[in-house]
Motif scaffolding. Structure first.
Motif, PDB file in Angstrom:
ATOM      1  N   LEU A 511       0.828  -1.217   0.000  1.00  0.00           N
ATOM      2  CA  LEU A 511       0.000   0.000   0.000  1.00  0.00           C
ATOM      3  C   LEU A 511       0.864   1.270   0.000  1.00  0.00           C
ATOM      4  O   LEU A 511       0.393   2.343   0.380  1.00  0.00           O
ATOM      5  CB  LEU A 511      -0.969   0.002   1.197  1.00  0.00           C
ATOM      6  N   ASP A 512       2.100   1.106  -0.426  1.00  0.00           N
ATOM      7  CA  ASP A 512       3.025   2.248  -0.470  1.00  0.00           C
ATOM      8  C   ASP A 512       2.721   3.065  -1.729  1.00  0.00           C
ATOM      9  O   ASP A 512       2.773   2.526  -2.842  1.00  0.00           O
ATOM     10  CB  ASP A 512       4.452   1.687  -0.494  1.00  0.00           C
ATOM     11  N   PRO A 513       2.381   4.355  -1.593  1.00  0.00           N
ATOM     12  CA  PRO A 513       2.000   5.155  -2.766  1.00  0.00           C
ATOM     13  C   PRO A 513       3.091   5.187  -3.840  1.00  0.00           C
ATOM     14  O   PRO A 513       2.783   5.237  -5.030  1.00  0.00           O
ATOM     15  CB  PRO A 513       1.768   6.558  -2.201  1.00  0.00           C
ATOM     16  N   LYS A 514       4.357   5.137  -3.434  1.00  0.00           N
ATOM     17  CA  LYS A 514       5.426   5.177  -4.441  1.00  0.00           C
ATOM     18  C   LYS A 514       5.405   3.908  -5.303  1.00  0.00           C
ATOM     19  O   LYS A 514       5.631   3.957  -6.508  1.00  0.00           O
ATOM     20  CB  LYS A 514       6.795   5.322  -3.763  1.00  0.00           C
ATOM     21  N   THR A 515       5.157   2.773  -4.657  1.00  0.00           N
ATOM     22  CA  THR A 515       5.102   1.515  -5.421  1.00  0.00           C
ATOM     23  C   THR A 515       3.868   1.505  -6.317  1.00  0.00           C
ATOM     24  O   THR A 515       3.919   1.051  -7.468  1.00  0.00           O
ATOM     25  CB  THR A 515       5.081   0.310  -4.460  1.00  0.00           C
ATOM     26  N   VAL A 516       2.744   2.010  -5.787  1.00  0.00           N
ATOM     27  CA  VAL A 516       1.521   2.087  -6.588  1.00  0.00           C
ATOM     28  C   VAL A 516       1.774   2.961  -7.817  1.00  0.00           C
ATOM     29  O   VAL A 516       1.422   2.607  -8.949  1.00  0.00           O
ATOM     30  CB  VAL A 516       0.353   2.651  -5.737  1.00  0.00           C
ATOM     31  N   ASN A 517       2.439   4.098  -7.607  1.00  0.00           N
ATOM     32  CA  ASN A 517       2.757   4.990  -8.742  1.00  0.00           C
ATOM     33  C   ASN A 517       3.621   4.276  -9.775  1.00  0.00           C
ATOM     34  O   ASN A 517       3.423   4.419 -10.978  1.00  0.00           O
ATOM     35  CB  ASN A 517       3.510   6.239  -8.261  1.00  0.00           C
ATOM     36  N   SER A 518       4.624   3.519  -9.285  1.00  0.00           N
ATOM     37  CA  SER A 518       5.514   2.814 -10.217  1.00  0.00           C
ATOM     38  C   SER A 518       4.721   1.797 -11.035  1.00  0.00           C
ATOM     39  O   SER A 518       4.930   1.653 -12.241  1.00  0.00           O
ATOM     40  CB  SER A 518       6.651   2.113  -9.467  1.00  0.00           C
ATOM     41  N   ALA A 519       3.808   1.086 -10.379  1.00  0.00           N
ATOM     42  CA  ALA A 519       3.014   0.080 -11.099  1.00  0.00           C
ATOM     43  C   ALA A 519       2.148   0.762 -12.166  1.00  0.00           C
ATOM     44  O   ALA A 519       2.092   0.316 -13.316  1.00  0.00           O
ATOM     45  CB  ALA A 519       2.148  -0.697 -10.110  1.00  0.00           C
ATOM     46  N   ASN A 520       1.500   1.859 -11.795  1.00  0.00           N
ATOM     47  CA  ASN A 520       0.636   2.552 -12.761  1.00  0.00           C
ATOM     48  C   ASN A 520       1.445   3.088 -13.932  1.00  0.00           C
ATOM     49  O   ASN A 520       1.036   3.030 -15.088  1.00  0.00           O
ATOM     50  CB  ASN A 520      -0.121   3.690 -12.074  1.00  0.00           C
ATOM     51  N   ARG A 521       2.622   3.599 -13.618  1.00  0.00           N
ATOM     52  CA  ARG A 521       3.463   4.173 -14.675  1.00  0.00           C
ATOM     53  C   ARG A 521       3.974   3.071 -15.610  1.00  0.00           C
ATOM     54  O   ARG A 521       3.990   3.215 -16.829  1.00  0.00           O
ATOM     55  CB  ARG A 521       4.641   4.916 -14.029  1.00  0.00           C
ATOM     56  N   PHE A 522       4.402   1.954 -15.025  1.00  0.00           N
ATOM     57  CA  PHE A 522       4.896   0.827 -15.837  1.00  0.00           C
ATOM     58  C   PHE A 522       3.782   0.369 -16.787  1.00  0.00           C
ATOM     59  O   PHE A 522       4.019   0.093 -17.971  1.00  0.00           O
ATOM     60  CB  PHE A 522       5.320  -0.310 -14.910  1.00  0.00           C
ATOM     61  N   ALA A 523       2.556   0.324 -16.256  1.00  0.00           N
ATOM     62  CA  ALA A 523       1.415  -0.081 -17.096  1.00  0.00           C
ATOM     63  C   ALA A 523       1.183   0.938 -18.205  1.00  0.00           C
ATOM     64  O   ALA A 523       0.879   0.569 -19.349  1.00  0.00           O
ATOM     65  CB  ALA A 523       0.169  -0.225 -16.233  1.00  0.00           C
ATOM     66  N   SER A 524       1.341   2.232 -17.893  1.00  0.00           N
ATOM     67  CA  SER A 524       1.105   3.265 -18.909  1.00  0.00           C
ATOM     68  C   SER A 524       2.161   3.219 -20.003  1.00  0.00           C
ATOM     69  O   SER A 524       1.866   3.428 -21.178  1.00  0.00           O
ATOM     70  CB  SER A 524       1.122   4.658 -18.277  1.00  0.00           C
ATOM     71  N   VAL A 525       3.412   2.928 -19.620  1.00  0.00           N
ATOM     72  CA  VAL A 525       4.469   2.804 -20.636  1.00  0.00           C
ATOM     73  C   VAL A 525       4.129   1.644 -21.562  1.00  0.00           C
ATOM     74  O   VAL A 525       4.325   1.705 -22.773  1.00  0.00           O
ATOM     75  CB  VAL A 525       5.844   2.600 -19.963  1.00  0.00           C
ATOM     76  N   GLY A 526       3.575   0.583 -20.964  1.00  0.00           N
ATOM     77  CA  GLY A 526       3.106  -0.541 -21.783  1.00  0.00           C
ATOM     78  C   GLY A 526       3.960  -1.778 -21.632  1.00  0.00           C
ATOM     79  O   GLY A 526       5.163  -1.687 -21.356  1.00  0.00           O
ATOM     80  N   VAL A 527       3.336  -2.928 -21.779  1.00  0.00           N
ATOM     81  CA  VAL A 527       4.067  -4.192 -21.633  1.00  0.00           C
ATOM     82  C   VAL A 527       3.945  -5.072 -22.877  1.00  0.00           C
ATOM     83  O   VAL A 527       4.724  -6.002 -23.058  1.00  0.00           O
ATOM     84  CB  VAL A 527       3.597  -4.981 -20.381  1.00  0.00           C
ATOM     85  N   ASP A 528       2.953  -4.782 -23.719  1.00  0.00           N
ATOM     86  CA  ASP A 528       2.691  -5.657 -24.869  1.00  0.00           C
ATOM     87  C   ASP A 528       3.412  -5.103 -26.092  1.00  0.00           C
ATOM     88  O   ASP A 528       3.059  -4.037 -26.593  1.00  0.00           O
ATOM     89  CB  ASP A 528       1.170  -5.704 -25.100  1.00  0.00           C
ATOM     90  N   VAL A 529       4.449  -5.836 -26.548  1.00  0.00           N
ATOM     91  CA  VAL A 529       5.194  -5.355 -27.725  1.00  0.00           C
ATOM     92  C   VAL A 529       4.975  -6.275 -28.931  1.00  0.00           C
ATOM     93  O   VAL A 529       5.698  -6.201 -29.915  1.00  0.00           O
ATOM     94  CB  VAL A 529       6.705  -5.201 -27.415  1.00  0.00           C
ATOM     95  N   ILE A 530       3.968  -7.158 -28.824  1.00  0.00           N
ATOM     96  CA  ILE A 530       3.688  -8.073 -29.944  1.00  0.00           C
ATOM     97  C   ILE A 530       2.917  -7.316 -31.026  1.00  0.00           C
ATOM     98  O   ILE A 530       1.987  -6.575 -30.721  1.00  0.00           O
ATOM     99  CB  ILE A 530       2.841  -9.273 -29.461  1.00  0.00           C
ATOM    100  N   PHE A 531       3.328  -7.495 -32.279  1.00  0.00           N
ATOM    101  CA  PHE A 531       2.493  -6.979 -33.375  1.00  0.00           C
ATOM    102  C   PHE A 531       2.405  -8.016 -34.468  1.00  0.00           C
ATOM    103  O   PHE A 531       3.085  -9.027 -34.441  1.00  0.00           O
ATOM    104  CB  PHE A 531       3.030  -5.646 -33.915  1.00  0.00           C
TER     105      PHE A 531
END
Ligand code: MFK
Length: 531
Positions: A511-531
Motif C-alpha cells: 500500500l506504499d504510494p510510491k510503489t503504486v505509482n511505479s506500477a501505474n506508470r509501468f502499465a502506462s508505458v506498456g508491456v505488450d510489444v507483440i504486433f
C-alpha cells in the motif's frame, strides 16, 4: 572567474536507502529470518555506498594485465588484477556472496538472501559479479552432478568464507565456431589409455575472468558425433602447484567495450588435463545448471546496475540547480526519473521472483509445475532485464547532461557495463528461442500472472490481463517461421507482463504510494510489444 562548484552525486548506505529491496524482503521473508539477515545486508550496503564505492572511483583507470613471459624467457601467462578486484574478492568471500546460498541457514530463502547480497555488492565492484556468478554456477553444477570426487575436491573452495581458501571458477564455453551455437565447439578431449583422465586440445575464444583456479568447460571426446550431445562436460584446474598454467596458453586479453576489469581471454588448450564431470556426452545438457545460475546473476546484476544509476541520479537531482530550481523540483526531470524507477521496480520483482524459485528448486521444495515455470522464467527474466538495464543506464547518463558523458564522473562505465548484459550468457534472440523451447511452463506462468492481479480492478491490472491474452493467442495462432521471427517480441511481452503483475501484487501488499505509482506508470508505458 566563476566560483561555482557543482557538488558530485553521492551514495548513502545502499541497503538502508533502498525502499524497494527493504519492502520486498519484508513481504517474502518471515520476520525472524529478516531480523537475522538484516545486519549482513546493512553491512554490505555500508561497504557498497562507502569503502567499495570510493575504491571503485579511485580504481577507474586500472585494468588487469597479462604478462606472457618472465625476464628469463619462461612462458608464465600471469594475470594481475586491479586493487578493487583484490578487495572485492576478499569481501565477497568473507561476506558469503556465494556461500550464503549453500549454507542454507534459512532453507530456500537463503538464495534470496544471497541474491540481495549480490545485488548490493555488484555495482561497486566493476562486474566482480562475473567470476562470482560462474563460481556459484560451478558449485551448483558439481553438486548436481553427483561426482563425489570433484565435489569433495572443489566445492569447499567455491563456497568457503575464508579468502585464503576461496576459489573462483571459469565457464569456458565459447569457441570461434560456437558462440551462441555451442554445439559447434571443436575442442577435442583425448583419453589417456586406461585412466579417467583426459587431455584437452583446442582454442577457447572468450573466457571470462581467466584468473580463476578451476573451470568447467566443454570438449568433444575423440570419436563422438558432432553437435551438443557429442560434447562432454569437463572439470579442470588452471595452474599446477607451482602456479604454472597446465598446458594453457593465454594468447591475449580481449579489448572490450565494457567490463574492462574482467580479464577475458583467448586461450589455447594444448593437452590440458581434465576430468569428466558426468558421462562422456551431453555436455550442453550437463552444463545447463551453470547457465541457469549465471543467468540469474545476470538479472540480479541488471537490477543492481539500474538501481545504482537511479540512486546517483536522484541524489544529483537534489544538488543540481538549473533554470532557477533544483532538478528535483522540475516536473519533466522528475517524470523522467519516475519512468526509470518504474522500469527498475518491475525488473527487480521479476529477478527476485526467479531467485525465490531457484532457492526452492535447490532445496527440492519446488512443485513440478513451478520447476517448469523456473525453466521458462530464467531466459525470460534474463533477456527482459538485460534490455531494461541498457535503456535505464543510457537515460541515467542523459539525466546528468554532459557530466554523464565524462569519464571521470564514474558514470559512463554504467552504460558500458550494462551493455554486456543482453550479450553474454545468451543474447536476447538466443534466449527468446529458448523461451519457445521452455513453453511447457506457460500454463503455470499464466496462473501465476492471473493470481497476482486476481482481486485488482484497475487499469494496470487490465493491462496485465490484456497482454497475457494477446501473448497466448499469438502463440496459439502463430507457427513455424512467423513464430521464430516473433519470438523476441513474445518473450519480452511475457517478461514485461509478469514484471507488471508482480509489481501490482507488491503494491497491493505494501500500500506504499510510491510503489503504486511505479506500477501505474509501468502499465502506462506498456508491456505488450507483440504486433
Ligand atoms: C553478471 C553476471 C553474469 C556473469 C556471467 C559471466 C560469464 C559470461 C561468460 C559467458 O557468456 S559463457 C558463454 C555463455 N554461452 C551461452 O549462454 C550459450 C548461449 N546458447 C544457448 O543457450 C543455446 O540455447 C544452447 C547452446 C543451449 C543451444 O545448444 P543446443 O546444443 O542446440 O542445445 P539444446 O538441444 O537446446 O539442448 C540440449 C539439452 O540441454 C536439452 O536437454 P535434453 O538433452 O534432455 O533434450 C535441453 O533441454 C537442455 N538445456 C538447454 N538449455 C537449458 C537446458 N536445460 C535446462 N536449462 C537450460 N537453460
Amino acid at each position: 572567474m566563476s566560483q561555482f562548484q557543482q557538488t558530485a552525486p553521492g551514495l548513502k548506505n545502499q541497503y538502508d536507502d533502498d525502499r524497494v529491496l527493504r519492502s520486498y524482503l519484508a513481504r517474502v521473508l518471515p520476520a525472524d529470518v529478516l531480523s537475522d539477515i538484516q545486519e549482513s545486508l546493512s553491512e554490505m550496503g555500508r561497504l557498497a555506498g562507502g569503502e567499495l564505492y570510493e575504491l571503485q572511483l579511485a580504481d577507474r583507470l586500472n585494468e588487469p594485465t597479462l604478462t606472457q613471459w618472465d625476464a628469463w624467457g619462461n612462458r608464465v601467462d600471469k594475470i594481475e588484477l586491479t586493487p578493487l578486484w583484490h578487495r572485492a574478492e576478499q569481501i565477497a568471500a568473507e561476506h558469503g556472496v556465494v556461500a550464503t546460498a549453500y549454507e542454507q541457514k534459512h532453507g530456500s530463502l537463503s538464495r534470496v538472501h544471497q541474491c540481495a547480497l549480490a545485488y548490493l555488492f555488484t555495482p561497486s565492484t566493476d562486474i566482480y559479479s562475473c567470476p562470482l556468478a560462474m563460481t556459484d554456477g560451478a558449485a551448483r553444477t558439481l553438486l548436481n552432478s553427483g561426482n563425489q570426487t570433484l565435489i569433495d575436491r572443489a566445492v569447499p573452495h567455491l563456497i568457503t568464507r575464508d579468502p585464503k581458501e576461496f576459489w573462483t571458477a571459469g565457464q569456458w564455453m565459447t569457441e570461434l565456431t560456437g558462440g551462441s551455437d555451442v554445439g559447434l565447439s571443436e575442442t577435442i578431449a583425448k583419453q589417456a589409455e586406461g585412466t579417467n583422465t583426459y587431455r584437452l586440445y583446442g582454442r577457447k575464444w572468450f573466457t571470462s575472468a581467466i584468473a580463476s583456479q578451476m573451470a568447467l568447460t566443454l570438449a568433444r571426446p575423440e570419436g563422438n558425433p558432432p553437435g551438443g550431445r557429442g560434447l562432454a562436460l569437463f572439470y579442470l584446474e588452471t595452474r599446477d602447484e607451482h602456479g604454472r598454467p597446465r598446458n594453457i596458453q593465454i594468447n591475449r586479453l580481449k579489448d572490450k567495450l565494457g567490463t574492462r576489469k574482467v580479464p577475458t581471454a583467448e586461450l589455447t588448450l594444448d593437452g590440458t588435463p581434465a576430468e569428466l564431470v558426468k558421462e562422456a556426452s551431453d555436455g550442453v545438457r550437463n552444463i545447463a545448471p551453470l547457465l541457469n545460475i549465471t543467468r540469474l546473476w545476470n538479472g540480479i546484476s541488471a537490477v543492481a546496475l539500474m538501481r545504482r544509476g537511479i540512486a546517483l541520479s536522484f541524489d544529483y537531482a537534489n544538488k543540481r540547480t538549473a533554470f532557477g530550481a533544483t532538478l528535483s523540483e522540475k516536473p519533466l526531470h522528475v517524470d523522467t526519473l519516475a519512468t526509470l524507477q518504474a522500469e527498475f521496480e518491475g525488473a527487480f520483482h521479476l529477478a527476485f521472483y526467479v531467485a525465490e524459485l531457484t532457492g526452492r528448486s535447490e532445496t527440492r521444495e519446488i512443485s513440478d509445475d513451478d520447476a517448469l515455470l523456473l525453466r521458462l522464467l530464467t531466459p525470460i527474466m534474463k533477456l527482459t532485464t538485460g534490455k531494461q538495464a541498457v535503456m535505464v543506464a543510457s537515460e541515467v547518463l542523459e539525466s546528468f547532461g554532459g557530466a554523464g558523458y565524462v569519464e571521470d564522473t564514474g558514470l559512463p562505465v554504467l552504460l558500458r557495463d550494462s551493455q554486456v548484459l543482453p550479450i553474454w550468457e545468451g543474447t536476447t534472440n538466443v534466449l527468446a528461442l529458448d523461451t519457445l523451447r521452455a513453453a511447457q511452463g506457460l500454463k503455470r506462468f499464466e496462473s501465476v500472472v492471473r493470481e497476482c492481479v486476481e482481486n485488482v480492478d484497475n487499469d494496470a491490472a487490465r493491462v496485465v490481463r490484456s497482454a497475457l491474452d494477446h501473448a497466448m493467442s499469438w502463440l496459439a495462432e502463430t507457427k513455424d517461421e512467423a513464430r521464430e521471427a516473433g519470438a523476441r517480441r513474445f518473450s519480452l511481452t511475457l517478461g514485461r507482463t509478469i514484471e507488471l503483475a508482480l509489481l501490482i501484487k507488491h503494491a497491493h501488499w505494501s500500500l506504499d504510494p510510491k510503489t503504486v505509482n511505479s506500477a501505474n506508470r509501468f502499465a502506462s508505458v506498456g508491456v505488450d510489444v507483440i504486433f
